[in-house]
Design a protein around this motif. Structure first.
Motif, short mmCIF file in Angstrom:
data_model
loop_
_atom_site.label_atom_id
_atom_site.label_comp_id
_atom_site.label_asym_id
_atom_site.label_seq_id
_atom_site.Cartn_x
_atom_site.Cartn_y
_atom_site.Cartn_z
N ASN A 85 0.65 -1.23 -0.05
CA ASN A 85 0.04 -0.08 0.06
C ASN A 85 0.83 1.24 -0.07
OD1 ASN A 85 -2.39 -1.49 0.40
ND2 ASN A 85 -1.97 -1.72 2.46
N SER A 86 2.13 1.34 0.41
CA SER A 86 3.05 2.59 0.56
C SER A 86 3.36 3.12 -0.66
CB SER A 86 4.02 2.24 1.54
OG SER A 86 5.03 1.46 0.74
N GLY A 87 3.49 2.07 -1.73
CA GLY A 87 4.16 2.56 -2.96
C GLY A 87 5.61 2.93 -2.93
N LYS A 88 6.25 2.43 -1.85
CA LYS A 88 7.62 2.63 -1.74
C LYS A 88 8.23 1.35 -1.77
CE LYS A 88 7.51 7.08 -0.92
NZ LYS A 88 7.68 7.92 -1.95
N ASP A 89 9.45 1.38 -2.09
CA ASP A 89 10.39 0.04 -2.28
C ASP A 89 11.46 -0.44 -1.01
OD1 ASP A 89 9.29 -0.05 -4.76
OD2 ASP A 89 11.06 0.48 -5.90
N PHE A 90 11.36 0.53 0.06
CA PHE A 90 12.08 0.50 1.20
C PHE A 90 11.44 0.82 2.22
CE2 PHE A 90 15.06 1.71 4.17
CZ PHE A 90 16.36 1.08 4.06
N TYR A 130 24.82 0.31 1.92
CA TYR A 130 23.87 -0.35 1.35
C TYR A 130 22.32 0.44 1.20
CZ TYR A 130 20.66 -4.13 -0.26
OH TYR A 130 19.60 -4.86 -0.84
N TYR A 131 21.91 1.07 2.40
CA TYR A 131 21.06 1.96 2.22
C TYR A 131 21.10 3.12 1.44
CZ TYR A 131 20.04 -0.22 6.95
OH TYR A 131 19.86 -1.28 8.00
N LEU A 132 22.42 3.71 1.45
CA LEU A 132 22.39 4.97 0.54
C LEU A 132 22.35 4.66 -0.85
CD1 LEU A 132 25.54 6.68 2.12
CD2 LEU A 132 23.35 7.64 1.97
N ARG A 133 22.76 3.48 -1.38
CA ARG A 133 22.97 3.06 -2.58
C ARG A 133 21.41 2.63 -3.12
NH1 ARG A 133 25.77 -1.39 -3.52
NH2 ARG A 133 26.48 -1.71 -1.58
N PHE A 134 20.56 1.85 -2.15
CA PHE A 134 19.37 1.50 -2.39
C PHE A 134 18.31 2.68 -2.64
CE2 PHE A 134 15.14 -0.43 -2.36
CZ PHE A 134 15.37 -1.82 -2.56
N LEU A 135 18.56 3.60 -1.77
CA LEU A 135 17.44 4.84 -1.47
C LEU A 135 17.90 5.89 -2.74
CD1 LEU A 135 17.76 5.58 2.38
CD2 LEU A 135 15.65 4.76 0.96
N LYS A 136 19.12 5.86 -3.03
CA LYS A 136 19.21 6.55 -4.62
C LYS A 136 18.73 5.80 -5.58
CE LYS A 136 23.20 8.50 -4.86
NZ LYS A 136 23.16 9.81 -5.23
N ALA A 137 18.66 4.81 -5.56
CA ALA A 137 18.32 3.97 -6.88
C ALA A 137 16.90 3.76 -6.82
CB ALA A 137 18.81 2.64 -7.03
N HIS A 138 16.12 3.99 -5.97
CA HIS A 138 14.85 3.65 -5.50
C HIS A 138 13.72 4.90 -5.30
CE1 HIS A 138 14.70 -0.88 -6.33
NE2 HIS A 138 16.01 -0.50 -5.99
N ASN A 139 12.66 4.72 -4.76
CA ASN A 139 11.53 5.92 -4.71
C ASN A 139 11.52 6.23 -3.23
OD1 ASN A 139 10.44 3.50 -4.13
ND2 ASN A 139 8.66 4.10 -5.06
N GLY A 140 12.52 6.43 -2.35
CA GLY A 140 12.33 7.00 -0.99
C GLY A 140 12.10 5.78 -0.18
N TYR A 141 11.40 6.02 0.96
CA TYR A 141 11.07 5.12 2.07
C TYR A 141 9.58 5.18 2.78
CZ TYR A 141 11.61 8.80 5.50
OH TYR A 141 11.64 9.87 6.10
N HIS A 142 9.47 4.22 3.34
CA HIS A 142 8.12 4.18 4.07
C HIS A 142 8.75 3.79 5.52
CE1 HIS A 142 3.83 3.83 5.41
NE2 HIS A 142 4.23 2.70 5.97
N TYR A 143 7.97 4.62 6.63
CA TYR A 143 8.30 4.21 7.97
C TYR A 143 7.25 3.71 8.71
CZ TYR A 143 9.63 5.08 12.82
OH TYR A 143 9.75 4.69 14.19
N ILE A 144 7.27 2.70 9.32
CA ILE A 144 6.04 1.89 10.10
C ILE A 144 6.54 2.14 11.74
CG2 ILE A 144 4.93 -0.11 10.95
CD1 ILE A 144 5.82 -1.26 8.26
N PRO A 145 5.89 3.29 12.26
CA PRO A 145 6.25 3.61 13.77
C PRO A 145 5.80 2.72 14.91
CG PRO A 145 4.14 4.78 13.10
CD PRO A 145 4.54 3.82 11.98
#
Length: 313
Positions: free
Chosen positions: A111-116, A185-200
């Protein structure tokens, strides 16, 4: 065999008591559309025997590394074997909190539309019997939203076990790193994909103790300094002069390890390019009494003054 939605990837080594806690936490999850991949670096059959005891109740597969490989390589291998579109890395000393943890990750993936995706966690100090909750505070979220490079200053995402991400075999762990492995790893993934979604929500428990691989690298100048400077070479040579978070990381590292010269940096084993204006930063710090610069509030003020002076010169 149909493709699962999530691959739970577990690189492991000997700690069967902790691995059992993780597998028990997976067994009770309400979300069931997953596979479990265990990659084992152990010299004996203890992990294999434990995994086999779950084979009737879990979709679990086991692979032993013969010969054993590095911890980094073990993580790379298990992720590459994943069949699902989503990878949920779980280290063997971590475990899920609550029966709906995996369901919440799956819902966010759909549902989030994010890859991370990453969540809050419980930091469980195994030897002390102490637990601390770790959330993405408003300040830390602002840092991450300001710049993904702020992760170099402070890893506000945290341990890999709090993360689930789309499978992308073009992005793998860099085996030259140990201490900054996850940040890279996080830097390269986030730069290549569409941002993030956080679950609090605290969906994962992170086991903390002196058996962790990263424990032996903590506060080790011969690991931290070469790895951070090597990490910077992957990006613009003057990134630290453009990004105050990266500058702050360098400032803190030079201060913490009491670096007084370029020779001190080279003595840590670093042989690559020295970032721009490092000598000016060292000289600025040397002019400040140690009793002042070691105090965090003063250090931050002085860092900002140094950043402004050097970047506007």
């Amino acid at each position: 065999m149909s493709q699962p939605f999530i691959s739970i990837c577990i690189p492991t080594y000997k700690r069967t008591d902790l691995l059992k806690k993780l597998l028990d936490s997976i067994q009770v999850q309400s979300f069931k559309d997953f596979e479990i991949l265990v990659n084992d670096n152990s010299p004996d059959e203890s992990v294999k025997n434990l995994v086999q005891s779950y084979s009737a109740s879990l979709n679990i597969s086991y692979q032993k590394n013969e010969p054993a490989v590095t911890a980094v390589e073990n993580g790379k291998r298990v992720m590459l074997k994943a069949r699902a579109p989503w990878i949920k890395m779980m280290h063997d000393d971590d475990w899920f909190e609550g029966v709906d943890a995996l369901q919440q990750f799956a819902d966010a993936a759909k549902n989030s539309g994010k890859d991370f995706i990453f969540c809050a966690s419980n930091q469980v100090y195994l030897e002390k019997g102490k637990t601390e909750k770790e959330f993405l505070t408003a300040d830390r979220k602002q840092q991450l939203d300001d710049s993904f490079f702020s992760l170099i200053y402070l890893n506000v995402i945290g341990h890999p076990s709090v993360v689930m991400h789309k499978k992308d075999d073009s992005i793998q762990y860099d085996s030259q790193f140990n201490w900054v492995l996850d940040i890279d790893y996080y830097l390269r993934f986030l730069k290549a994909h569409n941002g993030y979604h956080y679950i609090p929500e605290t969906l994962v428990n992170i086991g903390k103790g002196n058996t962790q691989e990263s424990y032996k690298y903590y506060k080790n100048s011969k690991v931290e300094i070469p790895e951070y400077f090597t990490l910077l070479t992957k990006y613009e040579s003057d990134l630290h002069l453009k990004n105050p978070y990266v500058f702050h990381m360098i400032w803190n590292m030079l201060r913490r390890f009491k670096i007084k010269s370029i020779a001190d940096i080279k003595a840590t084993g670093y042989t690559g390019k020295i970032p721009d204006k490092i000598e000016e930063i060292i000289a600025f710090q040397k002019s400040i009494p140690r009793i002042i610069i070691k105090q965090t509030p003063w250090s931050k003020k002085l860092m900002l003054r140094c950043f402004k002076k050097i970047t506007t010169a």
